[in-house]
Design a protein around this motif. Structure first.
Motif, PDB file in Angstrom:
ATOM      1  N   GLN A 190       0.895  -9.805   5.999  1.00 28.39           N
ATOM      2  CA  GLN A 190      -0.290 -10.206   6.754  1.00 28.39           C
ATOM      3  C   GLN A 190      -0.397 -11.715   6.770  1.00 28.39           C
ATOM      4  OE1 GLN A 190      -3.682  -8.426   4.795  1.00 28.39           O
ATOM      5  NE2 GLN A 190      -3.571  -6.575   6.061  1.00 28.39           N
ATOM      6  N   ARG A 236       3.584   1.320   9.869  1.00 27.80           N
ATOM      7  CA  ARG A 236       2.899   1.535   8.589  1.00 27.80           C
ATOM      8  C   ARG A 236       3.942   1.558   7.489  1.00 27.80           C
ATOM      9  NH1 ARG A 236      -2.048   2.512   8.094  1.00 27.80           N
ATOM     10  NH2 ARG A 236      -2.584   3.518  10.052  1.00 27.80           N
ATOM     11  N   TYR A 237       3.919   0.552   6.679  1.00 34.46           N
ATOM     12  CA  TYR A 237       4.944   0.403   5.637  1.00 34.46           C
ATOM     13  C   TYR A 237       4.279   0.248   4.284  1.00 34.46           C
ATOM     14  CZ  TYR A 237       7.123  -0.498  10.044  1.00 34.46           C
ATOM     15  OH  TYR A 237       7.517  -0.362  11.347  1.00 34.46           O
ATOM     16  N   GLU A 259       1.286   4.093   1.353  1.00 32.14           N
ATOM     17  CA  GLU A 259       0.902   4.963   2.468  1.00 32.14           C
ATOM     18  C   GLU A 259       2.130   5.756   2.881  1.00 32.14           C
ATOM     19  OE1 GLU A 259      -2.086   3.470   5.175  1.00 32.14           O
ATOM     20  OE2 GLU A 259      -1.196   1.484   4.920  1.00 32.14           O
ATOM     21  N   ARG A 299     -14.340  -0.292  10.200  1.00 33.82           N
ATOM     22  CA  ARG A 299     -13.427  -0.930   9.258  1.00 33.82           C
ATOM     23  C   ARG A 299     -13.374  -0.125   7.960  1.00 33.82           C
ATOM     24  NH1 ARG A 299     -10.293  -2.654   9.964  1.00 33.82           N
ATOM     25  NH2 ARG A 299      -9.978  -4.477   8.717  1.00 33.82           N
ATOM     26  N   THR A 336      -3.682  -1.245  15.847  1.00 32.37           N
ATOM     27  CA  THR A 336      -4.473  -2.429  15.481  1.00 32.37           C
ATOM     28  C   THR A 336      -3.549  -3.504  14.926  1.00 32.37           C
ATOM     29  OG1 THR A 336      -6.381  -1.060  14.994  1.00 32.37           O
ATOM     30  CG2 THR A 336      -6.386  -3.275  14.072  1.00 32.37           C
ATOM     31  N   ARG A 338       0.861  -1.184   0.000  1.00 34.87           N
ATOM     32  CA  ARG A 338       0.000   0.000   0.000  1.00 34.87           C
ATOM     33  C   ARG A 338       0.891   1.225   0.000  1.00 34.87           C
ATOM     34  NH1 ARG A 338      -4.580  -1.507   4.624  1.00 34.87           N
ATOM     35  NH2 ARG A 338      -4.855  -3.665   3.933  1.00 34.87           N
TER      36      ARG A 338
HETATM   37  P1  ATP Z   1      -5.118   0.839   9.831  1.00 34.52           P
HETATM   38  O1  ATP Z   1      -6.379   1.400  10.414  1.00 34.52           O
HETATM   39  O2  ATP Z   1      -4.051   0.605  10.848  1.00 34.52           O
HETATM   40  O3  ATP Z   1      -4.664   1.574   8.624  1.00 34.52           O
HETATM   41  P2  ATP Z   1      -6.417  -1.015   8.083  1.00 34.52           P
HETATM   42  O4  ATP Z   1      -7.829  -0.992   8.473  1.00 34.52           O
HETATM   43  O5  ATP Z   1      -5.995  -0.252   6.896  1.00 34.52           O
HETATM   44  O6  ATP Z   1      -5.501  -0.622   9.330  1.00 34.52           O
HETATM   45  P3  ATP Z   1      -6.524  -3.776   7.345  1.00 34.52           P
HETATM   46  O7  ATP Z   1      -6.711  -3.546   5.913  1.00 34.52           O
HETATM   47  O8  ATP Z   1      -7.665  -4.216   8.140  1.00 34.52           O
HETATM   48  O9  ATP Z   1      -5.890  -2.480   7.988  1.00 34.52           O
HETATM   49  O10 ATP Z   1      -5.286  -4.771   7.573  1.00 34.52           O
HETATM   50  C1  ATP Z   1      -5.204  -5.660   8.675  1.00 34.52           C
HETATM   51  C2  ATP Z   1      -3.956  -5.413   9.489  1.00 34.52           C
HETATM   52  O11 ATP Z   1      -2.812  -5.301   8.663  1.00 34.52           O
HETATM   53  C3  ATP Z   1      -3.975  -4.098  10.254  1.00 34.52           C
HETATM   54  O12 ATP Z   1      -4.685  -4.235  11.437  1.00 34.52           O
HETATM   55  C4  ATP Z   1      -2.504  -3.873  10.516  1.00 34.52           C
HETATM   56  O13 ATP Z   1      -2.057  -4.670  11.593  1.00 34.52           O
HETATM   57  C5  ATP Z   1      -1.896  -4.389   9.240  1.00 34.52           C
HETATM   58  N1  ATP Z   1      -1.597  -3.274   8.324  1.00 34.52           N
HETATM   59  C6  ATP Z   1      -2.447  -2.602   7.532  1.00 34.52           C
HETATM   60  N2  ATP Z   1      -1.804  -1.666   6.811  1.00 34.52           N
HETATM   61  C7  ATP Z   1      -0.494  -1.744   7.174  1.00 34.52           C
HETATM   62  C8  ATP Z   1       0.697  -1.051   6.775  1.00 34.52           C
HETATM   63  N3  ATP Z   1       0.692  -0.103   5.851  1.00 34.52           N
HETATM   64  N4  ATP Z   1       1.874  -1.408   7.368  1.00 34.52           N
HETATM   65  C9  ATP Z   1       1.923  -2.384   8.299  1.00 34.52           C
HETATM   66  N5  ATP Z   1       0.838  -3.083   8.701  1.00 34.52           N
HETATM   67  C10 ATP Z   1      -0.361  -2.764   8.153  1.00 34.52           C
END
Ligand code: ATP
Ligand code: MG
Length: 426
Positions: free
Chosen positions: A127, A121-122, A115, A258, A280, A113
């Motif tokens: 996952q 956040r990477y 971001e 979510r 999270t 992603r």
């Molecule tokens: P957040 O609110 O933290 O952005 P999200 O709702 O975008 O999370 P999900 O798509 O539900 O995240 O992804 C499930 C899990 O994957 C998250 O709870 C987090 O632990 C992890 N995750 C999501 N985005 C990232 C990221 N950019 N870097 C690291 N871990 C991530």
């Protein structure tokens, strides 16, 4: 010297302790998942862009601005997967795995992603995702929560809070959306830029705004949980009752919505306060409409994904993991004629003692420098093989971690030596 080439921002190399934490999480998860009868699936990292826009939703952050999208050589639009559910659902449909059968599966691997990189956040992260298809009862929502709770136990991670909510049916959500928009519109000049935009596109996301300035407005908003349809309400009550009965603590968070479009009914997150803003570590919920939405026969489904990097950070911060030594037994060679007997001895030890890491000194070096390397490896014992030892078919064993006298042992007694209960290599 040529100019160095660096990695891509937000895409990390993992080595040493983080790499070990990564393996520990995956192997513990696989063990727990096997206990519950889940099967591993392995899925592609690249999919057609359309799969993600149709499933995650056009107006989500992921699809609007975070995907790594590129044209294939034939012009098709492809994307690196930003999450695993869409690809998993595609695979289930395409391989005919949903015909009159329940599937309980999991997968793991990198997600992408675009971001803003920061702690937790990477742009490439990992996952482990778990998905169940073909069951619509609350029992399976509960099973997924229990399974994740068991994994935290297995990893020794404390202080995670389980937050749950229900998003109701699509219809209940659509009705609620109208109520919410009319409430939020009263404050439209106080909403931040993101929320202004979301008011038109995805108003439920405003509930989960991370901006403290939005908190007061959000606090006064009507609650989705009060607008649930009867079946969803009943479903949610059963989830809560079972968690009570099983002694799993949770809090109902009415603002948990979510980020992705496809969820309905039960949603949940495991959250920690120990990692700053990115708290999270695991998130999921029910997505009964998704299979049909991407071309399959209507099939109820529920799943979750955990963020491996965030769990790694917890394991390391809570000191639940320490670096394991790279060797248990280190073979030191002194003299040219010792190489072959040394290799034979190392292989013999690996055959007979598969639980031990047997490392042979490589690259030569003085006795002293070999001992330095043996010490650094963390090995419990050095085996010294010199010309004299070879002639006499013995080896000298030196304990590197205790004051024990060094001993000379015949080659054919070596395995016996390491198998004695008093020989502690760990
Ligand atoms: P957040 O609110 O933290 O952005 P999200 O709702 O975008 O999370 P999900 O798509 O539900 O995240 O992804 C499930 C899990 O994957 C998250 O709870 C987090 O632990 C992890 N995750 C999501 N985005 C990232 C990221 N950019 N870097 C690291 N871990 C991530
Ligand atoms: Mg996100």
């Amino acid at each position: 010297m040529s100019k160095q080439i660096s990695a891509i921002r937000g895409m990390n190399d993992l080595y040493a302790l983080p790499s070990q934490a990564f393996s520990t999480i995956l192997s513990q998860a696989e063990q727990v998942l096997a206990q519950y009868g889940y099967q591993q699936v392995r899925l592609p990292i690249v999919e057609k862009t359309e799969l993600f826009s149709r499933s995650i939703g056009e107006v989500t952050d992921i699809v609007e601005k975070e995907m790594y999208t590129f044209a294939d050589r034939n012009g098709d639009s492809l994307s690196l997967r930003p999450e695993g559910t869409a690809g998993c659902v595609r695979a289930m449909i395409e391989n005919g795995l949903l015909h009159n059968q329940v599937q309980k599966v999991y997968y793991s691997g990198p997600m992408f992603r675009h971001e803003r990189p920061q702690k937790g956040r990477y742009r490439q992260f990992h996952q482990l995702g778990v998905e169940v298809f073909g069951l619509n009862g609350p029992d399976i929502d509960i099973e997924l929560i229990l399974l994740s709770a068991r994994l935290w136990d297995a990893l020794g991670i404390d202080n995670l809070e389980l937050q749950i909510n229900s998003l109701g049916s699509q219809q209940a959500r659509a009705d609620y959306r109208e109520q919410l928009v009319s409430y939020l519109s009263q404050f439209s000049d106080q909403l931040d830029e993101d929320s202004q935009r979301r008011l038109q596109t995805n108003p439920l996301r405003i509930l989960d705004s991370k901006n403290p300035a939005m908190a007061e407005i959000v606090a006064g908003a009507p609650k989705l949980i009060d607008a649930l349809d009867v079946e969803s309400k009943h479903h949610f009550e059963q989830v809560c009752a079972a968690l009570d009965c099983l002694g799993i603590d949770y809090v109902v968070n009415p603002n948990l919505v979510r980020g992705l479009d496809y969820y309905n009914r039960t949603v949940f997150e495991w959250v920690t306060t120990e990692l700053g803003a990115q708290g999270t570590v695991c998130a999921g919920g029910r997505y009964d409409g998704l299979v049909e939405q991407i071309g399959g026969k209507a099939t109820p489904a529920v799943g979750f994904a955990m963020g491996i990097e965030r769990l790694m950070a917890l394991l390391i911060d809570q000191q639940k993991i320490s670096e394991t030594p790279s060797a248990d037994i280190y073979i030191v060679l002194a003299g040219d004629s010792t190489l072959q007997p040394g290799l034979v001895m190392a292989e013999m030890l690996r055959d007979a003692l598969p639980q031990y890491k047997v490392v042979m000194n490589s690259g030569g070096g003085s006795f002293k420098s070999q001992f330095k390397k043996a010490d650094k490896s963390g090995a419990a014992y050095a085996l010294i093989l010199g010309e004299d030892e070879v002639t006499q078919q013995v080896v000298t064993i030196k304990s590197l971690r205790t004051e024990a006298e060094q001993q000379t042992v015949a080659w054919d007694q070596l395995i016996t030596f390491f198998n004695q209960p008093s020989t502690d290599t760990k």
